[in-house]
Design a protein around this motif. Structure first.
Motif, short mmCIF file in Angstrom:
data_model
loop_
_atom_site.label_atom_id
_atom_site.label_comp_id
_atom_site.label_asym_id
_atom_site.label_seq_id
_atom_site.Cartn_x
_atom_site.Cartn_y
_atom_site.Cartn_z
N GLN A 224 0.82 -1.21 0.00
CA GLN A 224 0.00 0.00 0.00
C GLN A 224 0.85 1.26 0.00
O GLN A 224 0.52 2.25 -0.67
N SER A 225 1.95 1.25 0.73
CA SER A 225 2.80 2.45 0.82
C SER A 225 3.76 2.59 -0.36
O SER A 225 4.31 3.66 -0.59
N GLY A 226 3.96 1.50 -1.09
CA GLY A 226 4.93 1.52 -2.18
C GLY A 226 6.32 1.07 -1.78
O GLY A 226 7.21 0.97 -2.62
N ALA A 227 6.51 0.80 -0.48
CA ALA A 227 7.83 0.40 0.00
C ALA A 227 8.27 -0.95 -0.54
O ALA A 227 9.47 -1.26 -0.56
N ALA A 228 7.32 -1.77 -0.99
CA ALA A 228 7.66 -3.11 -1.49
C ALA A 228 8.31 -3.06 -2.87
O ALA A 228 9.03 -4.00 -3.25
N ARG A 229 8.09 -2.02 -3.62
CA ARG A 229 8.55 -1.95 -5.01
C ARG A 229 10.08 -1.89 -5.08
O ARG A 229 10.72 -1.13 -4.35
N ARG A 230 10.64 -2.67 -5.97
CA ARG A 230 12.07 -2.65 -6.23
C ARG A 230 12.30 -2.40 -7.72
O ARG A 230 11.71 -3.06 -8.57
N ASP A 231 13.17 -1.44 -8.00
CA ASP A 231 13.51 -1.14 -9.39
C ASP A 231 14.75 -1.89 -9.85
O ASP A 231 15.01 -2.00 -11.05
N SER A 232 15.53 -2.40 -8.88
CA SER A 232 16.74 -3.15 -9.23
C SER A 232 16.95 -4.25 -8.21
O SER A 232 16.42 -4.22 -7.09
N ALA A 233 17.73 -5.27 -8.61
CA ALA A 233 18.02 -6.40 -7.74
C ALA A 233 19.39 -6.96 -8.09
O ALA A 233 19.91 -6.74 -9.20
N ARG A 234 19.97 -7.70 -7.15
CA ARG A 234 21.22 -8.40 -7.42
C ARG A 234 20.92 -9.74 -8.10
O ARG A 234 19.81 -10.28 -7.96
N PRO A 235 21.88 -10.32 -8.78
CA PRO A 235 21.64 -11.62 -9.43
C PRO A 235 21.23 -12.72 -8.47
O PRO A 235 20.51 -13.66 -8.87
#
Length: 320
Positions: A224-235
């Motif tokens: 709900q807050s948007g804190a879960a969203r990730r734009d990048s990640a490690r392999p």
């Protein structure tokens, strides 16, 4: 060029003086609920808030048209025709605006051309229709052309102020925005006057707020807050695709699909066991041995009811 005609988009909504005869047809060559869907309606709330003509959530603050969306950019690249919604005279056209996701950099470059590649048609009954975000180089009509309903105007694109493949249809009368689903434009919930559609598109209040990637199954609060969203990640990170839905009903289906540099990494579905005003569903994959290949990953979350598409949202993440 559309010039001052595009400035009509900043006009405020107002009601026509009398009930009008329905005259509009679907403005693109697709099947609602199968190969396209309505993403947003005209904002019927004159304040800083927003709601559609039913007082539902399917609008954005200040939104001045109806967005008919394709399922993804692959459909856009294949080519879907934008059609004249009614007979009339082509009053203005614009082409030459690139199809690209809308960013701050793009905003500065296209200031005054937010409608992107566009066609405006004047109709004998005094209405005008404006078709925005057509594909660059696809227009098939010129100023002064007389067109019948269903005449191809160009192809669905993503030009101007757009982040997804769709055509934005604005209806105007005497320089003012008209909601074709509720020309009366009252502050009550639901249409008070006959719609302008010859064949009224169905409405479903359920939809998707968003879809995004995360690196673990998130909590509802973080979704709900948007804190879960990730734009990048490690392999070595797990990849989790989630969709945040509103008014999903028991029995609705949420579908997940995602692809990366090596091809498809995810395809799954979940059935909603208990409908709620807000809920999210997530599906993921653990990082493979040796990690995910570096590059861009794209996902889509689709909400369906009885096989019919209610909403579909894209998501992206970069592994680096």
């Amino acid at each position: 060029m559309l010039r001052t005609a595009l400035a009509l988009l900043i006009a405020t909504s107002a009601a026509p003086t009398a009930a009008e005869v329905s005259f509009l047809s679907l403005p693109l060559d697709c099947t609602l609920g199968e190969t396209c869907f309505i993403e947003d309606y005209v904002d019927a709330d004159p304040t800083f808030a927003q709601h559609d003509y039913t007082c539902g959530l399917k609008s954005r603050d200040g939104h001045r048209g109806t967005d008919f969306a394709l399922l993804d950019e692959d459909a856009m690249r294949a080519g879907v025709r934008v059609l004249a919604a009614a007979p009339g005279l082509v009053e203005a056209v614009r082409d030459g605006v690139a199809d690209e996701p809308y960013t701050a950099e793009v905003a500065a470059r296209i200031k005054g051309r937010e409608c992107g590649n566009a066609v405006r048609i004047g109709h004998p009954n005094g209405y005008k229709t404006l078709y925005c975000h057509l594909k660059n180089g696809s227009l098939t009509v010129r100023k002064g052309d007389v067109v019948d309903a269903g005449k191809p105007l160009g192809l669905v694109g993503m030009s101007g102020q757009s982040n997804f493949a769709h055509v934005h249809l604005t209806v105007l009368k005497d320089g003012e925005i008209i909601d074709p689903f509720n020309p009366g434009a009252s502050q009550t919930c639901g249409a008070d006057t006959p719609a302008l559609w010859r064949d009224m598109p169905g409405y479903d209040k359920a939809g998707l707020f968003t879809a995004a990637f995360s690196t673990s199954v998130p909590s509802l609060a973080h979704v709900q807050s948007g804190a879960a969203r990730r734009d990048s990640a490690r392999p070595d990170h797990d990849l989790v695709l989630y969709g945040f839905a509103f008014f999903a009903q028991t029995g609705d289906v949420v579908e997940f699909e995602a692809t990366g540099p090596g091809g498809q990494i995810l395809q799954a579905s979940q059935t909603i066991d208990k409908g709620r005003a807000q809920l999210f569903r997530a599906q993921g994959r653990k990082a493979p041995s040796g990690g995910w290949p570096q590059g861009s990953y794209t996902g889509h979350v689709t909400l369906k009811r009885d096989g019919r598409i209610l909403a579909r949202r894209p998501a992206t993440i970069r592994v680096e």
